[in-house]
Design a protein around this motif. Structure first.
Motif, mmCIF file in Angstrom:
data_model
loop_
_atom_site.group_PDB
_atom_site.id
_atom_site.type_symbol
_atom_site.label_atom_id
_atom_site.label_comp_id
_atom_site.label_asym_id
_atom_site.label_seq_id
_atom_site.Cartn_x
_atom_site.Cartn_y
_atom_site.Cartn_z
ATOM 1 N N PRO A 1 -113.343 31.004 -9.127
ATOM 2 C CA PRO A 1 -114.118 29.768 -9.057
ATOM 3 C C PRO A 1 -113.751 28.889 -7.886
ATOM 4 N N ASN B 1 -109.776 29.596 -16.150
ATOM 5 C CA ASN B 1 -109.637 29.995 -14.754
ATOM 6 C C ASN B 1 -108.274 30.628 -14.485
ATOM 7 N N VAL C 1 -118.096 21.273 -10.092
ATOM 8 C CA VAL C 1 -118.469 22.452 -10.867
ATOM 9 C C VAL C 1 -119.450 23.266 -10.031
ATOM 10 N N VAL D 1 -123.287 31.768 -14.062
ATOM 11 C CA VAL D 1 -121.885 31.342 -14.046
ATOM 12 C C VAL D 1 -121.832 29.848 -13.764
ATOM 13 N N ALA E 1 -118.544 27.179 -13.087
ATOM 14 C CA ALA E 1 -117.090 27.182 -12.967
ATOM 15 C C ALA E 1 -116.563 25.880 -12.406
ATOM 16 N N GLN E 2 -115.536 25.327 -13.043
ATOM 17 C CA GLN E 2 -114.806 24.209 -12.475
ATOM 18 C C GLN E 2 -114.058 24.694 -11.243
ATOM 19 N N GLU F 1 -112.064 25.658 -16.339
ATOM 20 C CA GLU F 1 -112.711 26.679 -17.162
ATOM 21 C C GLU F 1 -113.981 27.163 -16.487
ATOM 22 N N THR F 2 -114.398 28.354 -16.875
ATOM 23 C CA THR F 2 -115.628 28.956 -16.365
ATOM 24 C C THR F 2 -116.463 29.443 -17.533
#
Length: 322
Positions: free
Chosen positions: A38, A89, A238, A250, A252-253, A259-260
């Motif tokens: 990410p 992640n 994000v 998808v 993702a942070q 988290e993703t």
């Protein structure tokens, strides 16, 4: 509720940009892969005066078929349910949480525009830990806008959420674009959502219109639109990856301890399930009218009977519709 729990709940709301796809219906993958990385560049620094104006003017006259969310990057017909699995992640391990989004047969007029009512739930080991109403509409250029949200977050046994609600046109809140209909990389950051009453300001910008090897835990895709959503007020950003003709795959942070979300399922609901979703959304609206000053002045939801299943839902709801 702890500060961390509040941030996770808000992040979940951000992830629900209205999405759709299932692995079996996506385009051919580029290759098998490890979980997505990410990482990426920091969010663009923008000025404070007008940090991220909308990419197009928000005018009701530009929303002829506003509830038909059928754009290239975000097809989301009524009666669709989508599920994402949450992964850490750090190490890529699956966490015992999922996010489920349902496009209901209900619509609601906000700031002069009819929006599709989306019902979102966050589940931990199959038990609901939060829910929300999201309102999204598509303009004539197929930009998908968010016009508001009403989250309900269980905290210490008490259902709350009124203070987190926002509705475009109320208390200075402004609608913003979830995903552009015709994205270009060299465009400036644009408004995603703004609600000064609750300290909400989210912006977005296009990172890539045809990214290669955007990966889920066991598969990668090519030709993907990547949009970064960020806040000039707080982070982290994000990254959202949209597969043309499918939707968000998808989210993702952009930090190592974040988290993703990976899309894991898409399905059409039965009439009974569509009815249950509509009833749940109407129940949340009743709660919103009772507990939120922001929501109190809005028009009631209506049911849009666009197909036979929706007509069956309308008949079953009967007097529940205002």
């Amino acid at each position: 509720m702890t500060t961390g729990a509040v941030r996770r709940a808000r992040l979940t709301i951000a992830f629900a940009s209205a999405v759709t796809a299932v692995a079996a219906t996506l385009v051919a993958p580029a290759r098998a892969a490890e979980p997505a990385d990410p990482g990426g560049p920091a969010a663009t620094v923008v000025g404070a005066a007008e940090p991220c104006p909308p990419p197009a003017g928000f005018r009701p006259g530009r929303f002829e078929d506003s509830t038909e969310l059928d754009g290239r990057y975000q097809p989301l017909p009524a009666g669709t349910e989508l599920t994402w699995q949450v992964h850490a992640n750090d190490g890529g391990r699956a966490l015992p949480r999922t996010v489920v989004l349902t496009a209901t047969d209900l619509v609601k007029r906000i700031d002069g525009v009819w929006a599709r009512v989306l019902w979102q739930r966050q589940l931990a080991e199959g038990v609901a830990t939060g829910s929300a109403l999201l309102f999204q509409a598509q303009d004539d250029d197929r930009n998908v806008w968010q016009l508001g949200a009403y989250p309900v977050l269980p905290a210490d046994g008490t259902v709350t959420g009124a203070s987190e609600a926002w509705i475009a046109g109320v208390a200075g809140a402004r609608a913003g674009v979830v995903v552009p209909g015709d994205p270009e990389v060299d465009e400036p950051p644009y408004l995603r959502a703004a609600a000064p009453g609750i300290g909400l300001l989210r912006c977005g910008f296009v990172v890539d219109t045809s990214a290669r090897e955007v990966c889920a835990p066991a598969i990668c895709y090519d030709g993907v639109l990547v949009v970064e959503e960020f806040s000039p007020l707080l982070g982290p950003p994000v990254r959202h990856a949209y597969l043309p003709g499918a939707g968000l795959i998808v989210a993702a942070q952009v930090n190592s301890d974040g988290e993703t979300l990976f899309l894991t399922a898409r399905r059409r609901l039965s009439v009974e399930e569509r009815l249950a979703a509509a009833e749940a959304a109407l129940g949340l609206e009743e709660r919103a009218y009772a507990g939120s000053e922001v929501y109190a002045g809005t028009e009631a939801m209506r049911l849009q009977a666009a197909d036979a299943d929706a007509r069956a839902v309308r008949w079953a709801l009967g007097d529940r519709l205002r």
